[in-house]
Design an enzyme around this catalytic site. Sequence first.
Site, PDB file in Angstrom:
ATOM      1  N   ARG A   7      19.974   6.813  15.369  1.00 54.42           N
ATOM      2  CA  ARG A   7      20.990   7.420  14.890  1.00 54.42           C
ATOM      3  C   ARG A   7      22.315   6.452  14.656  1.00 54.42           C
ATOM      4  O   ARG A   7      23.553   7.158  15.066  1.00 54.42           O
ATOM      5  CB  ARG A   7      21.438   8.591  15.788  1.00 54.42           C
ATOM      6  CG  ARG A   7      20.003   9.542  15.923  1.00 54.42           C
ATOM      7  CD  ARG A   7      19.211  10.037  14.915  1.00 54.42           C
ATOM      8  NE  ARG A   7      18.114  10.546  15.343  1.00 54.42           N
ATOM      9  CZ  ARG A   7      17.283  11.197  14.383  1.00 54.42           C
ATOM     10  NH1 ARG A   7      17.597  10.978  13.197  1.00 54.42           N
ATOM     11  NH2 ARG A   7      16.305  11.710  14.922  1.00 54.42           N
ATOM     12  N   GLU A  32      11.107  15.141  24.283  1.00 56.80           N
ATOM     13  CA  GLU A  32      10.765  14.405  23.013  1.00 56.80           C
ATOM     14  C   GLU A  32       9.769  13.329  23.401  1.00 56.80           C
ATOM     15  O   GLU A  32       9.951  12.322  22.675  1.00 56.80           O
ATOM     16  CB  GLU A  32      11.922  14.009  22.206  1.00 56.80           C
ATOM     17  CG  GLU A  32      12.747  15.179  21.995  1.00 56.80           C
ATOM     18  CD  GLU A  32      14.010  14.501  21.014  1.00 56.80           C
ATOM     19  OE1 GLU A  32      14.452  13.457  21.237  1.00 56.80           O
ATOM     20  OE2 GLU A  32      14.464  15.509  20.306  1.00 56.80           O
ATOM     21  N   ARG A  73      14.770  27.581  22.082  1.00 56.97           N
ATOM     22  CA  ARG A  73      14.989  26.279  22.495  1.00 56.97           C
ATOM     23  C   ARG A  73      16.378  26.232  23.038  1.00 56.97           C
ATOM     24  O   ARG A  73      16.592  25.456  24.063  1.00 56.97           O
ATOM     25  CB  ARG A  73      14.992  25.397  21.253  1.00 56.97           C
ATOM     26  CG  ARG A  73      15.590  24.000  21.491  1.00 56.97           C
ATOM     27  CD  ARG A  73      15.315  23.028  20.351  1.00 56.97           C
ATOM     28  NE  ARG A  73      16.130  21.764  20.742  1.00 56.97           N
ATOM     29  CZ  ARG A  73      16.352  21.035  19.541  1.00 56.97           C
ATOM     30  NH1 ARG A  73      15.599  20.795  18.556  1.00 56.97           N
ATOM     31  NH2 ARG A  73      16.922  19.840  20.121  1.00 56.97           N
ATOM     32  N   ASP A  94      21.538  20.567  20.161  1.00 54.18           N
ATOM     33  CA  ASP A  94      21.649  19.027  20.034  1.00 54.18           C
ATOM     34  C   ASP A  94      22.747  18.648  19.123  1.00 54.18           C
ATOM     35  O   ASP A  94      22.449  18.427  17.677  1.00 54.18           O
ATOM     36  CB  ASP A  94      20.382  18.717  19.358  1.00 54.18           C
ATOM     37  CG  ASP A  94      19.855  17.289  19.242  1.00 54.18           C
ATOM     38  OD1 ASP A  94      20.830  16.331  19.871  1.00 54.18           O
ATOM     39  OD2 ASP A  94      18.938  16.697  18.616  1.00 54.18           O
ATOM     40  N   GLU A 123      27.688  15.073  27.807  1.00 50.82           N
ATOM     41  CA  GLU A 123      27.343  13.892  26.703  1.00 50.82           C
ATOM     42  C   GLU A 123      28.060  14.444  25.342  1.00 50.82           C
ATOM     43  O   GLU A 123      27.516  15.644  24.920  1.00 50.82           O
ATOM     44  CB  GLU A 123      25.767  13.931  26.865  1.00 50.82           C
ATOM     45  CG  GLU A 123      25.371  12.805  25.816  1.00 50.82           C
ATOM     46  CD  GLU A 123      23.632  12.646  25.877  1.00 50.82           C
ATOM     47  OE1 GLU A 123      23.214  12.952  26.814  1.00 50.82           O
ATOM     48  OE2 GLU A 123      23.168  11.839  24.759  1.00 50.82           O
ATOM     49  N   GLU A 138      25.128  11.745  13.656  1.00 50.25           N
ATOM     50  CA  GLU A 138      24.046  11.919  13.411  1.00 50.25           C
ATOM     51  C   GLU A 138      23.756  13.390  12.541  1.00 50.25           C
ATOM     52  O   GLU A 138      23.046  13.180  11.553  1.00 50.25           O
ATOM     53  CB  GLU A 138      22.985  12.223  14.756  1.00 50.25           C
ATOM     54  CG  GLU A 138      21.722  12.676  14.406  1.00 50.25           C
ATOM     55  CD  GLU A 138      20.751  12.815  15.724  1.00 50.25           C
ATOM     56  OE1 GLU A 138      21.291  12.787  16.774  1.00 50.25           O
ATOM     57  OE2 GLU A 138      19.739  13.462  15.544  1.00 50.25           O
ATOM     58  N   HIS A 176      21.098  23.322  12.606  1.00 53.03           N
ATOM     59  CA  HIS A 176      20.024  22.714  12.249  1.00 53.03           C
ATOM     60  C   HIS A 176      19.014  22.959  11.041  1.00 53.03           C
ATOM     61  O   HIS A 176      18.037  23.198  11.168  1.00 53.03           O
ATOM     62  CB  HIS A 176      19.221  22.699  13.634  1.00 53.03           C
ATOM     63  CG  HIS A 176      18.454  21.515  14.051  1.00 53.03           C
ATOM     64  ND1 HIS A 176      18.076  20.299  13.136  1.00 53.03           N
ATOM     65  CD2 HIS A 176      18.345  21.157  15.392  1.00 53.03           C
ATOM     66  CE1 HIS A 176      17.615  19.534  14.008  1.00 53.03           C
ATOM     67  NE2 HIS A 176      17.790  19.668  15.322  1.00 53.03           N
TER      68      HIS A 176
HETATM   69  C1  GCV Z   1      17.699   9.526  21.334  1.00 54.28           C
HETATM   70  C2  GCV Z   1      17.997  14.206  18.945  1.00 54.28           C
HETATM   71  C3  GCV Z   1      17.895  12.909  18.244  1.00 54.28           C
HETATM   72  C4  GCV Z   1      17.049  11.982  18.678  1.00 54.28           C
HETATM   73  C5  GCV Z   1      17.782  11.333  20.235  1.00 54.28           C
HETATM   74  C6  GCV Z   1      17.737  12.816  20.913  1.00 54.28           C
HETATM   75  C7  GCV Z   1      18.441  12.654  22.357  1.00 54.28           C
HETATM   76  O1  GCV Z   1      16.725  14.817  19.180  1.00 54.28           O
HETATM   77  O2  GCV Z   1      17.797  13.284  16.694  1.00 54.28           O
HETATM   78  O3  GCV Z   1      17.219  10.650  17.862  1.00 54.28           O
HETATM   79  O4  GCV Z   1      16.902  10.439  20.718  1.00 54.28           O
HETATM   80  O5  GCV Z   1      18.485  13.827  20.454  1.00 54.28           O
HETATM   81  O6  GCV Z   1      19.286  12.695  22.646  1.00 54.28           O
HETATM   82  O7  GCV Z   1      17.517  12.293  23.310  1.00 54.28           O
END
Ligand code: GCV
Length: 672
Positions: free
Chosen positions: A146, A269, A313, A342, A364, A370, A480
């Site tokens: 990103r 993830e 989610r 997100d 955060e 992104e 999203h």
């Molecule tokens: C670093 C989102 C982003 C991912 C990222 C994730 C996270 O899903 O698309 O690229 O991964 O957030 O914050 O861990």
Amino acid sequence: MLKSVLLALLICGAAVTSRAEDGSRLWLRYDTVSSSAKIETRIDSPTVRLAVGELSSFWKGGKVELQLMADSRHYSLGNEGYTISTRNGVTTLSSVSEKGLLYATYHLLRLQSCGADCSNLDISEKPAFDIRVLNHWDNPDGTIERGYAGQSLWKWEELPAVVSPRYAEYARANASIGINGTVLNNVNASPDVLSSDNLIKVKALADVFRPYGIKVYLSVNFASPIKLGGLATADPLDGKVAEWWKVKADEIYTLIPDFGGFLVKANSEGQPGPCDYHRTHAEGANMLAAALKPHGGIVMWRAFVYSPSDDDRAKQAYLEFRPLDGQFMDNVIVQVKNGPIDFQPREPYSPLFGAMPHTQLMVEFQVTQEYLGHSNHLAYLAPMWKEFYSYIAPADLKAVAGVANIGDNINWCGHDLAQSNWYAFGRLAWNPELASRDIAEEWLEQTFTADKEFVSPMTEVMMESREAVVDYMMPLGLHHIFAWGHHYGPEPWCEIDGARPDWLPKYYHQADADGLGFDRTENGSDAVSQYPDSIVAVFNSLEKCPEEFILWFHHVPWKHKMASGRTLWDELCFRYQRGVDSAKHFAEVWEEMSPYVDSERYSAVSHRFDIQASDAVWWKDACLEYFRTFSRMKYPSGVDKPVFSLKQLKKVKLPIDNYTCPSADMLPSAND
Ligand code: GCV
């Protein structure tokens, strides 16, 4: 008794060298002085030498004294606070720490750059948070997840032998805005980050950053004991695993005595974590915290978790973490994204804030864009972060992190104007009370010119920019609805066989013949009940819910009457149109700015404003043409007819991945 040596350091500024305005100097475009003022101090240390060097090179006023003060006033300002005062033409910078003196130095130079009257100063400063870190999502191979400003700044293959001058420039820029920590690598962490060979490279960076008051942190892979250490398990309750981490921590601190600690993405993830062993996040975090604690290190443990379950989610992080409140060690900080999903263009705050009173929490933010047009679009983010603070008191947070938008591009951030987000992140991390507008103005003045003919219109553009992006991408709480495979363009229709439902736009927008939006009320997924009662009463009610979140919390009938008197459909059209109009307006304003901006940055920014304006049309047409297949309603007057057809837009597949920003030739254009 300490040897007291009066060092009257007079460093003559280097001759002014003319250099191209390539954006590399960021907001630190101070003019070098030809004959420097007298800078006096009794302290000789790397940090104070930096401060003295800056003042000698750039301070145009009279004598400056730098002094360490341990009186009650300065003690109350903490280890990084400072005062600046002027008496009889002498400016005195005082702090209990050398770092505080460096911060005071940059404060003084900022005032000078912004044309402030520096003849009668009486300033006291204390940061709101002790930990103000950038999170780099940089991979060992030089890519940045990103990241849209080139490759990673960290040249691992050259380190430790070659130490690029850009490392010190990076540290200086951070110090100038009060950032005091950097997590060097991606939260999707490679176990190799902790290899002994790599730690020597990390040490080389830490050595450069130290005088600037910046601590180094690393993201770690929870399965490192297996992948790097050859153990059979990474179970946090296994004694051998805990010992492996302890030995690794000891090794790190031998090399880097002021190492900050670990950042961990676990069971998220696809990343490994304690839940793989039926342990909790608290058990995982505490095991790492125990290894770091003797050295004064911390663990920043991320709460970004969700799985393909039946639960909304938006509810999942809360459901998983809230029961753990009070179970984390005192050197663990749970790092929570500002919103529950997100980093979307607009989200309500994450309900975890306020729900874990016995746990240290940090927010955060995402500085890299992104979900906001990468480094092609201007989206000045201070207003978004201030919006978060309008719900969450900074005093309830232990620290603040920002996912960096920095790469090895000459201008650091890809878009010259995106530097403002790095700047604003630091300024707000120091003082969340600052006004977005003031930050924009001071950034423009330092980065371009203090000429009001430039600063006034461009401040307006910056202040409107984030709302414009929300309008042309996802107004009224939509979220999203990005294309598969990247988070740049629209694809609200996207369907991928076998894909997780919560990775597809339809999961979020829920468009149907009745209406649009995700029902998160008590009658729907009930995500709303994770908020305090006073907020539930607002978000749960279709009438009371702020319209900026209405489609986040409600499935709203197409003909629902909005505050403006328009139907939902008309309001949606109106918002998309407003976003398009704003983006076009930004490009027009910029055209007027050419007399005030050097040609290099003028054309680079022009090009990006053109892309933004045409992407806004793409977003509007894709979303409205698609949602119209459900609403079956006409465009109201005042809304432009679509430039693109849905059929045409459904064919668009950008050849980009998680690491690139599309170039103009890849994007749909009205001239196609
Ligand atoms: C670093 C989102 C982003 C991912 C990222 C994730 C996270 O899903 O698309 O690229 O991964 O957030 O914050 O861990």
